[in-house]
Design an enzyme around this catalytic site. Structure first.
Site, PDB file in Angstrom:
ATOM      1  N   GLU A 176      40.894  40.042  32.452  1.00  0.00           N
ATOM      2  CA  GLU A 176      41.827  38.868  32.751  1.00  0.00           C
ATOM      3  C   GLU A 176      42.692  38.674  31.589  1.00  0.00           C
ATOM      4  O   GLU A 176      42.926  37.658  30.902  1.00  0.00           O
ATOM      5  CB  GLU A 176      40.796  37.431  33.143  1.00  0.00           C
ATOM      6  CG  GLU A 176      41.802  36.340  33.770  1.00  0.00           C
ATOM      7  CD  GLU A 176      40.894  35.071  33.914  1.00  0.00           C
ATOM      8  OE1 GLU A 176      41.508  34.197  34.607  1.00  0.00           O
ATOM      9  OE2 GLU A 176      39.699  35.248  33.883  1.00  0.00           O
ATOM     10  N   ASP A 191      39.888  30.216  43.229  1.00  0.00           N
ATOM     11  CA  ASP A 191      39.619  30.379  41.683  1.00  0.00           C
ATOM     12  C   ASP A 191      39.236  28.706  41.244  1.00  0.00           C
ATOM     13  O   ASP A 191      38.722  28.121  41.822  1.00  0.00           O
ATOM     14  CB  ASP A 191      40.590  30.938  40.996  1.00  0.00           C
ATOM     15  CG  ASP A 191      40.112  31.488  39.640  1.00  0.00           C
ATOM     16  OD1 ASP A 191      38.925  31.526  39.342  1.00  0.00           O
ATOM     17  OD2 ASP A 191      40.812  32.158  38.690  1.00  0.00           O
ATOM     18  N   ASN A 192      40.188  28.264  40.264  1.00  0.00           N
ATOM     19  CA  ASN A 192      39.801  27.256  39.779  1.00  0.00           C
ATOM     20  C   ASN A 192      40.707  26.145  40.453  1.00  0.00           C
ATOM     21  O   ASN A 192      41.801  26.151  40.918  1.00  0.00           O
ATOM     22  CB  ASN A 192      40.380  27.011  38.357  1.00  0.00           C
ATOM     23  CG  ASN A 192      39.443  27.992  37.430  1.00  0.00           C
ATOM     24  OD1 ASN A 192      39.617  29.281  37.319  1.00  0.00           O
ATOM     25  ND2 ASN A 192      38.633  27.548  36.637  1.00  0.00           N
ATOM     26  N   HIS A 244      34.095  38.676  36.276  1.00  0.00           N
ATOM     27  CA  HIS A 244      35.343  38.407  35.830  1.00  0.00           C
ATOM     28  C   HIS A 244      35.681  39.717  34.906  1.00  0.00           C
ATOM     29  O   HIS A 244      35.097  39.982  33.978  1.00  0.00           O
ATOM     30  CB  HIS A 244      35.411  37.075  34.960  1.00  0.00           C
ATOM     31  CG  HIS A 244      35.369  36.003  35.573  1.00  0.00           C
ATOM     32  ND1 HIS A 244      34.226  35.466  36.658  1.00  0.00           N
ATOM     33  CD2 HIS A 244      36.225  34.889  35.931  1.00  0.00           C
ATOM     34  CE1 HIS A 244      34.362  34.464  37.423  1.00  0.00           C
ATOM     35  NE2 HIS A 244      35.604  33.859  36.647  1.00  0.00           N
ATOM     36  N   LYS A 271      33.595  23.348  37.319  1.00  0.00           N
ATOM     37  CA  LYS A 271      34.653  23.082  36.360  1.00  0.00           C
ATOM     38  C   LYS A 271      35.759  22.200  36.907  1.00  0.00           C
ATOM     39  O   LYS A 271      36.581  21.524  36.300  1.00  0.00           O
ATOM     40  CB  LYS A 271      35.659  24.212  35.903  1.00  0.00           C
ATOM     41  CG  LYS A 271      34.812  25.131  35.172  1.00  0.00           C
ATOM     42  CD  LYS A 271      35.672  26.324  34.634  1.00  0.00           C
ATOM     43  CE  LYS A 271      35.124  27.065  33.639  1.00  0.00           C
ATOM     44  NZ  LYS A 271      34.229  28.091  34.187  1.00  0.00           N
ATOM     45  N   HIS A 324      35.135  27.805  41.292  1.00  0.00           N
ATOM     46  CA  HIS A 324      34.599  27.110  39.879  1.00  0.00           C
ATOM     47  C   HIS A 324      34.286  25.757  40.326  1.00  0.00           C
ATOM     48  O   HIS A 324      34.848  24.810  39.683  1.00  0.00           O
ATOM     49  CB  HIS A 324      35.364  27.553  38.754  1.00  0.00           C
ATOM     50  CG  HIS A 324      35.444  29.086  38.278  1.00  0.00           C
ATOM     51  ND1 HIS A 324      34.610  29.473  37.196  1.00  0.00           N
ATOM     52  CD2 HIS A 324      36.414  29.960  38.395  1.00  0.00           C
ATOM     53  CE1 HIS A 324      34.805  30.725  37.172  1.00  0.00           C
ATOM     54  NE2 HIS A 324      35.990  31.113  38.068  1.00  0.00           N
ATOM     55  N   HIS A 359      35.695  33.002  45.420  1.00  0.00           N
ATOM     56  CA  HIS A 359      35.584  33.031  43.895  1.00  0.00           C
ATOM     57  C   HIS A 359      36.092  31.751  43.604  1.00  0.00           C
ATOM     58  O   HIS A 359      37.346  31.663  43.589  1.00  0.00           O
ATOM     59  CB  HIS A 359      36.437  34.363  43.369  1.00  0.00           C
ATOM     60  CG  HIS A 359      36.331  34.288  41.922  1.00  0.00           C
ATOM     61  ND1 HIS A 359      36.166  35.269  41.331  1.00  0.00           N
ATOM     62  CD2 HIS A 359      36.990  33.374  41.043  1.00  0.00           C
ATOM     63  CE1 HIS A 359      36.337  35.001  39.869  1.00  0.00           C
ATOM     64  NE2 HIS A 359      36.808  33.995  39.806  1.00  0.00           N
TER      65      HIS A 359
END
Length: 421
Positions: free
Chosen positions: A218, A315-316, A215, A69, A66, A64
């Site tokens: 959250e 994640d990010n 998602h 981004k 991104h 997971h």
């Protein structure tokens, strides 16, 4: 012994430790041998190296992320560190800057980081509101081809459930996802007709033979229960693909009985969960001038008690949703262990960073068994307390039995992209 001075070619590592769960055994760390012949794990070899108890893991699966981004913080920082601040800042940056070359260079920067840290498989979500879908998906496919043999890549489309419809723009996006061998994805939050939207979503995924990745919830708002809806509707329509849900933060603030009842539904529906503790700890329960009370991590212990597959991921990375990170799964392991109190739990948590996410994504398993590629991460640590006490910056990453160059890319390479428009 300099544990990094491994011979080239065929050899046997003796006195190396591997988590028992990764060998299909019970217990904690197991002292064993790992032999390499022609880039694969094999039988004993004439040359032997005493590893003096070093811990070895298979290369990681980060399921997971991104990548699209990543690394926009320098030009688009989150103004207040909140979830809403992240949403609005990313939307503005996407509209202004996300041309194909910008997306490609930032994604490739993250891939170089992940590869150097020992990740071999990545699933990334791609913002897919038109016209971004037609920009980012071809870029992703080009990178997937370019990185074949180093990092295996999957992608998931990402839209909000309020933007979903069974015709028009999202039908085009779903066709694009299918054409690029992706996964159908959506962000769920309470909307009046969510069940109908989910039925349409599952129908579109089924028609195209696609798995689903959401998602979910959250937020720390206990009234956000879209996870229940996903499980219930998936069973109602008989969806046969793999379903993965990420985040599920609101479970941590709900009434215990209600939350556990939801997990029973998730287990019955065969849904896998990916927890993103670094990003959730950064965003959730953030209020100016107030110390956060909630951690945002979902109920991972209660999930594994119900045999729900649980994974952890990055994640990010250096964007408005998470200002930090480096696509380093050992960092994710260290922080998840501290945040989620995994250290006094079941001894099979290493699977949540290796085998479980690989299985949920349909990747090759990443097991350590005879005949498997010798793709390994080897650390100087001889115990879990040594492993988690330091970042293992001097780790060895073997790909096909050979150590890779672990030099990380310089942030300055992206400086020209940080000139805002």
């Amino acid at each position: 012994m300099d544990y990094r001075a491994l011979p080239s070619g065929d050899f046997t590592m003796t006195n190396v430790q591997v988590p028992a769960c990764l060998l299909g055994q019970d217990g904690d760390l197991v002292t064993t041998e790992i032999s390499i012949e022609e880039g694969r794990i094999a039988g004993p070899q004439p040359i032997a190296v005493d590893m003096e108890g070093a811990i070895a893991l298979p290369c990681f699966t980060d399921m997971h992320t991104h990548l699209d981004k990543g690394h926009i913080w320098a030009r688009s920082p989150n103004p207040d560190g909140t979830f809403m601040g992240a949403l609005t800042t990313v939307a503005a940056d996407r509209a202004a800057n996300w041309r194909a070359e910008d997306v490609r260079r930032r994604m490739e920067f993250s891939l170089r980081c992940a590869y150097a840290h020992g990740t071999a498989r990545i699933r990334t979500h791609l913002d897919s509101l038109p016209p971004q879908d037609d920009i980012s998906w071809p870029v992703f496919s080009d990178l997937r081809d370019a990185w074949a043999g180093r990092v295996e890549l999957q992608a998931v489309c990402l839209i909000g459930c309020d933007a979903f419809s069974t015709d028009g723009a999202f039908a085009h996006t779903a066709d694009l996802v299918a054409a690029h061998s992706g996964v159908l994805g959506m962000v769920t939050y309470p909307v009046e007709d969510l069940d109908d939207r989910l039925r349409g979503f599952f129908a579109m995924a089924s028609d195209r033979g696609l798995d689903a990745d959401f998602h979910v919830d959250e937020t720390m708002d206990p009234s956000s229960e879209t996870l229940r809806a996903i499980a219930r509707v998936a069973m109602e329509v008989g969806f046969e693909g793999q379903i993965v849900v990420g985040h599920c933060c609101s479970l941590s603030t709900q009434d215990e009985t209600r939350a556990l009842d939801t997990l029973d539904l998730v287990a019955e529906a065969g849904i896998g969960v990916v927890s993103l503790p670094l990003c959730n700890l950064y965003l959730q329960d953030r209020h100016a001038g107030r110390t956060p009370r909630g951690r945002g991590i979902t109920l991972v212990h209660e999930m594994v008690a119900r045999d729900i597959p649980v994974a952890f991921s990055s994640d990010n990375t250096r964007d408005p949703f998470y200002a930090y990170g480096d696509m380093d799964m050992i960092e994710v392991m260290r922080e998840a262990t501290r945040i989620g109190h995994l250290d006094h739990g079941k001894p099979d948590w290493p699977q949540a960073f290796t085998q479980t996410p690989a299985r949920l994504c349909g990747f090759a398993s990443g097991d350590i068994h005879r005949g498997a590629p010798a793709d390994l991460v080897i650390t100087r640590a001889r115990s879990w307390t040594e492993f988690y006490a330091r970042p293992q910056a001097d780790r060895i990453v073997l790909r096909g039995g050979e150590p890779i160059d672990r030099t990380l890319p310089d942030y300055a390479e992206l400086d020209d992209l940080m000139e805002t428009t």
